[in-house]
Motif scaffolding. Structure first.
Motif: not given
Length: 78
Positions: A8-9, A11-13, A15, A65
């Motif tokens: 999750q981290d 993917k968020r980074d 994005q 992602t």
């Protein structure tokens, strides 16, 4: 299957970086337009080429992602 916290981290980074590239490209296009209007077409074209690279990189990050979401890329933390 839900994403792990490290995924999750990641993917968020990615994005966030893609969003930064998009914003940067938009700002560079504005600068390129002003340069062109001022008669500095060579520099305006150089900035537009940079925008093209930024957009391509943004698209690549979006693919990454999607791969993270699908479980094809997994981040492990040591």
């Amino acid at each position: 299957m839900p994403l792990t916290t490290p995924n999750q981290d990641l993917k968020r980074d990615l994005q966030g970086i893609a969003s930064d590239l998009k914003w940067s490209a938009v700002e560079l296009m504005r600068v390129a337009e002003r340069l062109s209007l001022a008669g500095n077409e060579a520099d305006a074209q150089a900035l537009l080429k940079m925008c093209t690279v930024f957009h391509a990189d943004e698209d690549r990050l979006t693919v990454y992602t999607d791969e993270i979401k699908a479980g094809a890329i997994i981040r492990t933390v040591k």
